[in-house]
Design a protein around this motif. Sequence first.
Motif, PDB file in Angstrom:
ATOM      1  N   ALA A 377     -20.195  49.103 -36.473  1.00 20.54           N
ATOM      2  CA  ALA A 377     -20.202  50.449 -37.077  1.00 20.54           C
ATOM      3  C   ALA A 377     -19.827  50.386 -38.555  1.00 20.54           C
ATOM      4  CB  ALA A 377     -19.241  51.352 -36.315  1.00 20.54           C
ATOM      5  N   GLU A 378     -18.857  49.481 -38.861  1.00 19.49           N
ATOM      6  CA  GLU A 378     -18.458  49.345 -40.259  1.00 19.49           C
ATOM      7  C   GLU A 378     -19.592  48.786 -41.094  1.00 19.49           C
ATOM      8  OE1 GLU A 378     -14.975  47.066 -42.873  1.00 19.49           O
ATOM      9  OE2 GLU A 378     -15.123  46.778 -40.706  1.00 19.49           O
ATOM     10  N   ARG A 379     -20.333  47.823 -40.582  1.00 19.50           N
ATOM     11  CA  ARG A 379     -21.423  47.238 -41.331  1.00 19.50           C
ATOM     12  C   ARG A 379     -22.577  48.238 -41.492  1.00 19.50           C
ATOM     13  NH1 ARG A 379     -17.928  44.577 -42.317  1.00 19.50           N
ATOM     14  NH2 ARG A 379     -17.782  42.315 -42.565  1.00 19.50           N
ATOM     15  N   ARG A 380     -22.785  49.037 -40.490  1.00 23.28           N
ATOM     16  CA  ARG A 380     -23.833  50.033 -40.617  1.00 23.28           C
ATOM     17  C   ARG A 380     -23.535  51.033 -41.755  1.00 23.28           C
ATOM     18  NH1 ARG A 380     -27.509  50.053 -36.548  1.00 23.28           N
ATOM     19  NH2 ARG A 380     -26.971  48.887 -34.668  1.00 23.28           N
ATOM     20  N   ALA A 386     -26.792  55.087 -45.314  1.00 25.08           N
ATOM     21  CA  ALA A 386     -25.583  55.405 -44.556  1.00 25.08           C
ATOM     22  C   ALA A 386     -24.771  56.442 -45.328  1.00 25.08           C
ATOM     23  CB  ALA A 386     -24.791  54.142 -44.300  1.00 25.08           C
ATOM     24  N   GLY A 387     -23.789  57.027 -44.692  1.00 23.33           N
ATOM     25  CA  GLY A 387     -23.001  58.117 -45.259  1.00 23.33           C
ATOM     26  C   GLY A 387     -22.172  57.705 -46.459  1.00 23.33           C
ATOM     27  N   LEU A 388     -21.553  56.498 -46.453  1.00 22.13           N
ATOM     28  CA  LEU A 388     -20.702  56.061 -47.554  1.00 22.13           C
ATOM     29  C   LEU A 388     -21.517  55.889 -48.820  1.00 22.13           C
ATOM     30  CD1 LEU A 388     -17.960  55.129 -48.614  1.00 22.13           C
ATOM     31  CD2 LEU A 388     -18.503  52.804 -47.792  1.00 22.13           C
ATOM     32  N   GLU A 420     -15.286  42.850 -50.020  1.00 26.48           N
ATOM     33  CA  GLU A 420     -14.525  41.664 -49.579  1.00 26.48           C
ATOM     34  C   GLU A 420     -14.961  41.224 -48.190  1.00 26.48           C
ATOM     35  OE1 GLU A 420      -9.877  40.266 -48.895  1.00 26.48           O
ATOM     36  OE2 GLU A 420     -10.348  42.312 -49.540  1.00 26.48           O
ATOM     37  N   ASN A 421     -15.159  42.181 -47.316  1.00 31.58           N
ATOM     38  CA  ASN A 421     -15.635  41.823 -45.976  1.00 31.58           C
ATOM     39  C   ASN A 421     -17.053  41.269 -46.013  1.00 31.58           C
ATOM     40  OD1 ASN A 421     -13.257  42.667 -44.819  1.00 31.58           O
ATOM     41  ND2 ASN A 421     -13.986  44.752 -44.412  1.00 31.58           N
ATOM     42  N   LEU A 422     -17.827  41.753 -46.947  1.00 33.99           N
ATOM     43  CA  LEU A 422     -19.199  41.265 -47.072  1.00 33.99           C
ATOM     44  C   LEU A 422     -19.231  39.831 -47.569  1.00 33.99           C
ATOM     45  CD1 LEU A 422     -22.197  42.067 -46.850  1.00 33.99           C
ATOM     46  CD2 LEU A 422     -22.084  42.815 -49.234  1.00 33.99           C
TER      47      LEU A 422
END
Length: 807
Positions: A377-380, A386-388, A420-422
């Motif tokens: 969900a975070e990656r989406r 996407a909304g962000l 950072e997660n990416l």
Amino acid sequence: MMKTGGSYALKMAEMDLKTATSAMEALVRATSNMKSLEHELHCPVCKEIVKQPVVLPCLHSVCLLCASEVLVANGYPPPELPPEPNSPASTPNTRSPRQARRPTPKNEQRPIDRVLRSGPHPPSPSMPRSPGYGTYPGRRRKEGPPLVMMFPCIPCGRDVELGEKGLTDCLRNLTLERIVERYRHTVSLGSVAVMCQFCKPPQTLEATKGCADCRSNFCNECFKLYHPWGTPRAQHEHIQPTLNFRPKVLTCPEHDQEKLQFYCRSCQRLLCPLCKLRRIHTGHKILPVAQAYQALKEKITKEMNYILSNQDTVLAQITQLESSITQTEVNSVSAREQLAQSIRDLTAALAERHASLTQALEGARQKRGEALAAQVAERRGLLEHAGLMAYTQELLKETDQPCFVQASRQTHNRLSKAIENLQHFTLAADPSFRHFQLDVSKELKLLTELNFIQVPLAPVIDTQRSLAYDQLFLCWRLPPESSPSWHFSVEYRRRGVVPGGASRGGIRGGLAAARWGWQRMDEVSGSSAVIDRLEMDSVYVLRVRGCNKAGYGEYSEEVYLHTPPAPVLNFYLDSRWGLHADRLVVSKEQRCARSVPGLSLLQAADHALTSCHLTSDLLVGDVAITQGRHYWACSVEPGSYLVKVGVGLESKLQEWFHLPQDMASPRYDPDSGHDSGAEDALDSAPPFCFLTMGMGKIYLPQHSYHHQQRDTNSNGHSSPAGLTYPLPPRLGVCLDFEKGRVTFYDAHSLRPLWEGHVDCTGPVCPAFCFIGGGALQLQELVANRNADQTPVRRVTIQPRVSNLNNG
């Protein structure tokens, strides 16, 4: 009168009925006894009642025909069998008395001719093969050794050597044949009508008599016709009609017509007069057959009467065995139920564990799935639509700077975290489930080896650690492959003595020994045991067995321990007087001493070529003996140079301490037995008695009182030579104060090594002398193995206490 006569007739009828009943019961009893013989009369090969049995060298009997078939089946040539026993004799002597002809006389042979013709004596298991006095007929001298037949005896379970002639050397078991014939006659087993062999058909009558000399069966008329009165035939022995005529007496298979008149106890075989003269029986115990018959018959009668007199015991044992059989069936059913219950318990435990592990696995799956779904969900949210991303694009359209700064701070943090997660992407959970695999190799091995519990194996007794001193100390261990033992049972008995007052010999003595001989110590924990209250100078037999839930295991091998010949003397090494601190070191427990050559010997090395500077360091026990018999033991280090062990008169030992002398002087040599006044009293006992040990050897002088007379030569001088033996692990010393005698033993086996005399006119002390480097250790009491207290004391074994300083 009529009533009296009627009552008398009634009584007579009752008596006749009782007599007939008794006779019938006796007949039934005899028939029952004979029927019980059937198992004993079976041939071990054909499992039928024996026919023409022969006695093998192992003393088992087998049918002659069965024995020959077995030999042929094993590759031996067919033996020459005698004619069938049921074939009627048809010699001219038995056809008709009018046509009788004198048989052709045989050539007379001297005994020596028969011996030469007989060849080697047939071998037997108890008699080695020996060459005979000639060669076999038909055999060349240069031929190889004769074929020795081996018969596979079923009862023995091994091959029995028949000898060179095979079944020819085996005697017929005439006694067994007679028993079989009586058995058949009593139980009417396979009884066949025996017909007269001399009646003319078709009027052949049934035979009523048999002639052992003519070996034929006759009816009454034919017997009278062929055995007329007043002729030699009238003296023939008549027997019951039979199809199996036997010789009247046993004859030697080696020597024709020689009766077996002797019995060799060493070889356990019958002999004829010619066999008795053979060299192979030299020195053997040979008895006349009559004497051997009487002795063996008395023994068998006693043994049979003993068994018959203990019929109640036999019946009780049968009842116990039958009860054991019933109990075995009951216990087997119970054990089967316990086995099924154990398997069910294991299955239930496995099912429960399976459910628990499955639940843990499902929980881990659910938790990991949720973590990975959240990461998805975070990656989406990072995608363009996407909304962000849409919210950020709209945020960038804001032109009011204060409002932008205020609203974009949180969005900046979210974007930084997403970047950072990416850049450092990792899965939130491990999808492999590597840590949820079971290692069941150990459990599978346990399940494969799942078996019924076994009793412990026979323990192994440690003979090096087991000893007999003040008490018996027995040490053992279980073999590595043995099942564990909960506790042990130690059994011991005194050899040669049957407690309970039973005799040593005979059947009763053997039964009493088996019942009363052993004393037991039950539930012994650990791997050692201490046994006290024993007789002195006795040999004890000991054995051990383990016990666990399955029961008692096998006994260990029996070991023999010899108790000391006298009470054990407990003493310590006295380190308070006469001790050279620079050369002697006594342990804290005062039971071990070591001599180390010190600086004084090094300084005296310059004079070694001109004089002897060996110094002796003497050490005594803290006990002075004035009465009784006492025993103690010590061990000397094999690498010691010279160590002397023995006893000495206390006053002379103190003189030795205060006036140390050169060991080269014979006046002060403890082994010489001389002191300052010994020259004036040559017949008096010496003040010291020592044995010398060193360099792994022990020296046994020859001037002990046992060997003094034997070693004295014609001039009255004793031989100075002695004997040298390997040093025993422990040396035992026994002092008999009243007799002034000292005996030295190998303390491990209690074998006497040497005896000597010592002056016992005053207190006597155990003494130890060191020359050069060496070490010794006193044998520790079994009772004091766990005691740490070592009192420093001075004891005198007498009613009064002696003063050491008064000498």
